[in-house]
Design a protein around this motif. Structure first.
Motif, PDB file in Angstrom:
ATOM      1  N   PRO A   1      49.910 -69.313 -23.282  1.00 49.76           N
ATOM      2  CA  PRO A   1      49.885 -70.595 -24.001  1.00 49.76           C
ATOM      3  C   PRO A   1      50.466 -70.036 -25.356  1.00 49.76           C
ATOM      4  O   PRO A   1      49.711 -69.347 -26.070  1.00 49.76           O
ATOM      5  CB  PRO A   1      48.440 -71.165 -24.221  1.00 49.76           C
ATOM      6  CG  PRO A   1      47.639 -70.026 -23.724  1.00 49.76           C
ATOM      7  CD  PRO A   1      48.416 -69.075 -22.935  1.00 49.76           C
ATOM      8  N   ARG A   2      51.501 -70.696 -25.806  1.00 46.02           N
ATOM      9  CA  ARG A   2      51.929 -70.308 -27.265  1.00 46.02           C
ATOM     10  C   ARG A   2      53.116 -71.200 -27.687  1.00 46.02           C
ATOM     11  O   ARG A   2      53.722 -71.775 -26.773  1.00 46.02           O
ATOM     12  CB  ARG A   2      52.444 -68.669 -27.194  1.00 46.02           C
ATOM     13  CG  ARG A   2      53.829 -68.453 -26.198  1.00 46.02           C
ATOM     14  CD  ARG A   2      54.625 -67.220 -26.741  1.00 46.02           C
ATOM     15  NE  ARG A   2      54.995 -67.578 -28.001  1.00 46.02           N
ATOM     16  CZ  ARG A   2      55.058 -66.831 -29.000  1.00 46.02           C
ATOM     17  NH1 ARG A   2      54.689 -65.515 -29.080  1.00 46.02           N
ATOM     18  NH2 ARG A   2      55.352 -67.367 -30.441  1.00 46.02           N
ATOM     19  N   PRO A   3      53.366 -71.286 -28.948  1.00 41.32           N
ATOM     20  CA  PRO A   3      54.355 -72.154 -29.519  1.00 41.32           C
ATOM     21  C   PRO A   3      55.680 -71.340 -28.962  1.00 41.32           C
ATOM     22  O   PRO A   3      55.818 -70.263 -28.957  1.00 41.32           O
ATOM     23  CB  PRO A   3      54.287 -72.242 -30.919  1.00 41.32           C
ATOM     24  CG  PRO A   3      52.969 -71.955 -31.131  1.00 41.32           C
ATOM     25  CD  PRO A   3      52.364 -70.953 -29.974  1.00 41.32           C
TER      26      PRO A   3
ATOM     27  N   ASN B   1      44.250 -67.260 -24.460  1.00 38.17           N
ATOM     28  CA  ASN B   1      44.085 -68.477 -24.892  1.00 38.17           C
ATOM     29  C   ASN B   1      45.076 -68.990 -25.940  1.00 38.17           C
ATOM     30  O   ASN B   1      45.010 -70.023 -26.347  1.00 38.17           O
ATOM     31  CB  ASN B   1      42.555 -68.909 -25.516  1.00 38.17           C
ATOM     32  CG  ASN B   1      41.507 -68.662 -23.994  1.00 38.17           C
ATOM     33  OD1 ASN B   1      41.976 -68.698 -22.939  1.00 38.17           O
ATOM     34  ND2 ASN B   1      40.190 -68.706 -24.554  1.00 38.17           N
ATOM     35  N   GLY B   2      45.579 -68.164 -26.696  1.00 37.32           N
ATOM     36  CA  GLY B   2      46.287 -68.611 -27.838  1.00 37.32           C
ATOM     37  C   GLY B   2      46.739 -67.260 -28.733  1.00 37.32           C
ATOM     38  O   GLY B   2      46.487 -66.079 -28.550  1.00 37.32           O
ATOM     39  N   ILE B   3      47.113 -67.697 -29.884  1.00 35.95           N
ATOM     40  CA  ILE B   3      47.879 -66.591 -30.783  1.00 35.95           C
ATOM     41  C   ILE B   3      47.667 -66.908 -32.343  1.00 35.95           C
ATOM     42  O   ILE B   3      47.706 -68.134 -32.583  1.00 35.95           O
ATOM     43  CB  ILE B   3      49.326 -66.570 -30.508  1.00 35.95           C
ATOM     44  CG1 ILE B   3      50.214 -65.585 -31.322  1.00 35.95           C
ATOM     45  CG2 ILE B   3      50.150 -67.743 -30.592  1.00 35.95           C
ATOM     46  CD1 ILE B   3      51.440 -65.229 -30.596  1.00 35.95           C
TER      47      ILE B   3
ATOM     48  N   TYR C   1      47.791 -70.924 -32.823  1.00 36.51           N
ATOM     49  CA  TYR C   1      47.564 -71.951 -31.749  1.00 36.51           C
ATOM     50  C   TYR C   1      46.727 -71.570 -30.611  1.00 36.51           C
ATOM     51  O   TYR C   1      46.623 -70.278 -30.089  1.00 36.51           O
ATOM     52  CB  TYR C   1      49.070 -71.974 -31.048  1.00 36.51           C
ATOM     53  CG  TYR C   1      49.046 -72.958 -29.893  1.00 36.51           C
ATOM     54  CD1 TYR C   1      48.943 -74.269 -29.977  1.00 36.51           C
ATOM     55  CD2 TYR C   1      49.048 -72.236 -28.546  1.00 36.51           C
ATOM     56  CE1 TYR C   1      49.041 -74.976 -28.830  1.00 36.51           C
ATOM     57  CE2 TYR C   1      49.249 -73.149 -27.310  1.00 36.51           C
ATOM     58  CZ  TYR C   1      49.101 -74.603 -27.692  1.00 36.51           C
ATOM     59  OH  TYR C   1      49.157 -75.450 -26.471  1.00 36.51           O
TER      60      TYR C   1
ATOM     61  N   GLU D   1      45.008 -72.902 -27.113  1.00 31.49           N
ATOM     62  CA  GLU D   1      45.193 -73.803 -25.954  1.00 31.49           C
ATOM     63  C   GLU D   1      44.270 -74.806 -25.675  1.00 31.49           C
ATOM     64  O   GLU D   1      42.990 -74.547 -25.949  1.00 31.49           O
ATOM     65  CB  GLU D   1      45.636 -73.285 -24.587  1.00 31.49           C
ATOM     66  CG  GLU D   1      46.198 -74.182 -23.722  1.00 31.49           C
ATOM     67  CD  GLU D   1      46.369 -73.447 -22.339  1.00 31.49           C
ATOM     68  OE1 GLU D   1      45.825 -72.449 -21.890  1.00 31.49           O
ATOM     69  OE2 GLU D   1      47.390 -73.911 -21.665  1.00 31.49           O
TER      70      GLU D   1
ATOM     71  N   HIS E   1      50.421 -80.268 -28.155  1.00 29.21           N
ATOM     72  CA  HIS E   1      50.819 -79.094 -27.045  1.00 29.21           C
ATOM     73  C   HIS E   1      51.976 -78.158 -27.738  1.00 29.21           C
ATOM     74  O   HIS E   1      52.981 -78.402 -27.886  1.00 29.21           O
ATOM     75  CB  HIS E   1      50.986 -79.862 -25.954  1.00 29.21           C
ATOM     76  CG  HIS E   1      51.424 -78.670 -24.887  1.00 29.21           C
ATOM     77  ND1 HIS E   1      50.525 -77.709 -24.275  1.00 29.21           N
ATOM     78  CD2 HIS E   1      52.729 -78.196 -24.204  1.00 29.21           C
ATOM     79  CE1 HIS E   1      51.269 -76.994 -23.460  1.00 29.21           C
ATOM     80  NE2 HIS E   1      52.522 -77.315 -23.309  1.00 29.21           N
ATOM     81  N   GLY E   2      51.691 -76.748 -27.599  1.00 27.12           N
ATOM     82  CA  GLY E   2      52.488 -75.905 -27.919  1.00 27.12           C
ATOM     83  C   GLY E   2      53.183 -75.901 -29.519  1.00 27.12           C
ATOM     84  O   GLY E   2      54.095 -75.252 -29.663  1.00 27.12           O
ATOM     85  N   GLU E   3      52.474 -76.677 -30.368  1.00 29.22           N
ATOM     86  CA  GLU E   3      52.846 -76.611 -31.899  1.00 29.22           C
ATOM     87  C   GLU E   3      51.920 -75.650 -32.763  1.00 29.22           C
ATOM     88  O   GLU E   3      50.705 -75.700 -32.586  1.00 29.22           O
ATOM     89  CB  GLU E   3      52.475 -78.059 -32.403  1.00 29.22           C
ATOM     90  CG  GLU E   3      53.600 -79.139 -31.847  1.00 29.22           C
ATOM     91  CD  GLU E   3      54.952 -78.928 -32.185  1.00 29.22           C
ATOM     92  OE1 GLU E   3      55.371 -78.489 -33.400  1.00 29.22           O
ATOM     93  OE2 GLU E   3      55.921 -79.079 -31.371  1.00 29.22           O
ATOM     94  N   TRP E   4      52.455 -74.920 -33.617  1.00 28.79           N
ATOM     95  CA  TRP E   4      51.687 -73.956 -34.474  1.00 28.79           C
ATOM     96  C   TRP E   4      50.941 -75.000 -35.279  1.00 28.79           C
ATOM     97  O   TRP E   4      51.143 -76.327 -35.486  1.00 28.79           O
ATOM     98  CB  TRP E   4      52.585 -73.664 -35.380  1.00 28.79           C
ATOM     99  CG  TRP E   4      53.224 -72.336 -35.072  1.00 28.79           C
ATOM    100  CD1 TRP E   4      54.805 -72.032 -34.649  1.00 28.79           C
ATOM    101  CD2 TRP E   4      52.855 -70.928 -34.480  1.00 28.79           C
ATOM    102  NE1 TRP E   4      54.810 -70.932 -34.271  1.00 28.79           N
ATOM    103  CE2 TRP E   4      53.925 -70.216 -34.030  1.00 28.79           C
ATOM    104  CE3 TRP E   4      51.624 -70.443 -34.186  1.00 28.79           C
ATOM    105  CZ2 TRP E   4      53.634 -68.876 -33.532  1.00 28.79           C
ATOM    106  CZ3 TRP E   4      51.463 -69.153 -33.784  1.00 28.79           C
ATOM    107  CH2 TRP E   4      52.634 -68.280 -33.537  1.00 28.79           C
TER     108      TRP E   4
END
Lengths: 451, 451
Positions: free
Chosen positions: A317-319, B330-332, B341, B343, B349-352
């Protein structure tokens, strides 16, 4: 005249700019005539190209080939809605495309099929005397890459990989800035493909982006085949969106070339986790051992001593971010923070500045001219540009702006990165697919506002 | 009891948490007593540490050693202004520090000298029974790294590399988030040292950050020695600011370890251009052949199958950025765009998303407790924390939170990256400096609000 001599003349002409290829057998019409196209593969990507073709008056869609009735029906609906005449329909299994290639009325083909079919279809198409526009990527092995090069050289038929990001508006503005020496001498560039594809690699068999844990036969669209590559391969499987624009900025195969690369891969967790999340722990696909590391990082060295960093990151999951960075002796641009710094021209010493005014100031002539034509086409308009470039080159019977050497150089990153990872991060020598011509070729990609 | 047995007890105690070391010969005072410190090197960096010491009531500055009168005068001015008693002054050339180490009243030393002096000074200090706090980096060769480890093990004396970025507020908040599983299982991390140091590597011999093209004897402060490393070495010369925080998040030497790395370097242009710009084409330094590539990229693999990307970029005009990225299942989080971000927890969804609220929510207990104490200290307060951590560990006679294994593991990246570049990007095996203890050690870095 032998094939070899024919190609030498062709290459020499191409290296002087957008010169006319001297020796095509098939294309005998004058420039600006109708281009007669056949479509091999009309899944969603092929349908996008088909729509571009149907909205133009300089293209005749002669034939369409696919293996699935559902996709063919969708494609024919697009044709019907356009008011254009119905093309010949070929629905005769995986090798039905050969029948399409037998059609002497077809000048050019657009190939939008699963990756593993690209090379054989490109080879057959060039051997049949067609201009080839092929979706990314072409050539899953180094041997395939060489065969594509030698076939294009022998037949004199251009082959263009339809790498659309080379035409992204900000990317073209930065290319423009590179050429106007805003960044000074280029030093280090970055790009990649950082895109959460879990919803593409799995679906419910009905909706291409629907929720689900299926891939392969039980799935629909890309999940039918693309996911197999994540099961069996570990490397940068999708390098061209990042490397294409970078290669054009660095004049790769045009005074510069890639000399070696090294790749590292992480563990693979994202796809398994996604299957469990969407299908439950007991879903059969929860037992699949996905080989593709979630993040694959690749370093590339050039003969002019720049470095390129590529990242492939499609399972988490990432932009979305292609992660571009263009850095030279005068400054740096990055797309993730939409910022730029050019020494002596920023507001403050050492502070990031909004890139937007720069990108507008250096908007590429092609975008200035065609932005309204491209509006509405896929991926922010860049799909219009890449398709248009192929069509215009084919109509004018000249070399395509992205040629067979580009196609295989960008595609070869996949097998080379797989080999590097399989060999514990060993540096892999990069083949010179131009066999020395890179020292003499000039960069004529997007040098004007023609295409 | 033999030294070896002593160390085993020490290590066992340390692995159980912040336990008291059982067998120091030198330190016999109870916890919370005064710590008696000697300063080896009081250039600008050493003076910063000295100021931290002078503002505390639990430290006695016993002796100061340097090789330059000018720096010594500045240091003594700081002492005088603090109202503290004048320490013993040693100004007896490069080996004067040995006289400082002879002082039995000194419990601990702070070493802030040119890189190439770190290892020998650390070795001598540990052999003299002192706690060692040494500036980054320690160990320019793999042999030096091993000697530091074996000497710390043999003498039982802790050695802490004073890596301050491990205590940066956002970095500690992210460490906190990592430990609370916000990112899920960690997959890929990035960091580096991207800092335009041209004004540090060159000056006019008067002002340490003044304009000029001089380095070496004609220069002042860091340009006297640091620039030599850019002349003679090509690799990641300054890895610890990036790798220290990452190593703590990944539990390196504590259930995980680095297994190999590969480095690529660009051409070297920035320093030469800067000399020409500031000193003219005819300046003698315009003839110097700087070996250090302007951008050095390093990939590291861990035994737990994460990857780490490090970048070293100090010769070009650019905004400062350590380029952190922490990515898990789960994210970044990235620091260049100050965004995150996670999840299912983002707005779209998928936006910084702006990282600030997350960093505030997960502010580390140490920062919550000490932010006001740290205010005004160097580098946004993190210098206070790293100095405090060393002092508290030394006072309590326990292992330092960053220990000798960390120091050499982080420092070894420099010689390994040089070797990789010199060998055409070959993957270099990473030594296990813990000799297997990494499988058993627990991560006790910043696990509480004590230090």
């Amino acid at each position: 005249m032998t094939s070899r001599r024919k190609f030498i003349r062709t290459a020499a002409a191409a290296s002087a700019g957008l010169s006319i290829l001297p020796s095509f057998n098939v294309l005998s019409k004058s420039p600006n005539a109708q281009l007669r196209i056949g479509f091999i593969g009309v899944g969603f990507r092929g349908q996008g190209h088909l729509s571009r073709a149907l909205e133009r008056n300089d293209i005749e869609v002669v034939a369409i080939c696919d293996i699935q009735q559902r996709m063919m029906d969708m494609a024919l609906t697009r044709v019907r809605k356009s008011g254009k005449s119905r093309p010949k329909v070929i629905l005769e299994g995986p090798y039905g495309y050969k029948k399409l290639l037998d059609n002497k009325d077809i000048d050019a083909v657009i190939i939008s099929t699963p990756w593993e079919w690209h090379a054989r279809m490109c080879l057959d198409a060039m051997n049949a005397g067609k201009y080839v526009g092929c979706e990314v990527n072409t050539g899953a092995t180094i041997e395939e890459c060489w065969e594509l090069v030698r076939t294009s050289e022998r037949t004199g038929m251009p082959m263009m990989m339809l790498e659309n990001v080379c035409y992204r508006r900000d990317v073209m503005a930065v290319l423009n800035m590179v050429r106007q020496n805003i960044f000074g001498e280029l030093i280090h560039l970055q790009g990649g493909y950082q895109h959460d594809l879990r919803g593409v690699k799995f679906n419910d068999g009905k909706d291409p982006l629907g929720p689900g844990a299926e891939f392969g036969e039980k799935a629909f669209s890309e999940a039918q085949w693309r996911t197999q590559h994540s099961v069996h391969r570990n490397g940068d499987l999708y390098p061209s969106h990042g490397i294409g624009p970078i290669a054009m900025m660095l004049n790769i195969n045009r005074g510069n070339r890639f000399t070696r690369l090294s790749s590292y891969a992480t563990k693979a967790r994202g796809l398994h986790n996604y299957v469990v999340k969407t299908g439950g722990e007991n879903h059969p696909n929860a037992k699949v051992n996905f080989k593709l590391g979630d993040v694959v990082t690749t370093m590339i060295q050039t003969s002019n001593e720049e470095t390129v960093l590529l990242q492939h990151d499609t399972n988490l999951p990432r932009p979305y971010s292609l992660g571009f960075r263009v850095q030279g002796t005068n400054g740096i641009w990055m797309d993730v923070n939409k910022s730029i710094y050019i020494e002596g021209q920023g507001k403050e010493h050492g502070e990031w500045e909004d890139a937007k005014p720069w990108l507008e100031k250096y908007d590429h002539p092609l975008w200035k001219k065609y932005a309204s034509d491209a509006a509405g086409a896929g991926h922010g308009g860049m799909d219009w540009f890449v398709f248009n470039a192929f069509v215009e080159a084919a109509k004018q019977r000249v070399q395509t702006p992205q040629d067979v050497y580009d196609a295989v150089t960008w595609s070869a990153i996949s097998p080379l990165s797989e080999a590097s990872i399989a060999n514990g991060g060993a540096a892999m020598e990069f083949p010179d697919f131009t066999s020395g011509k890179w020292m003499y070729r000039k960069n004529d990609f997007a040098i004007s506002d023609s295409y």
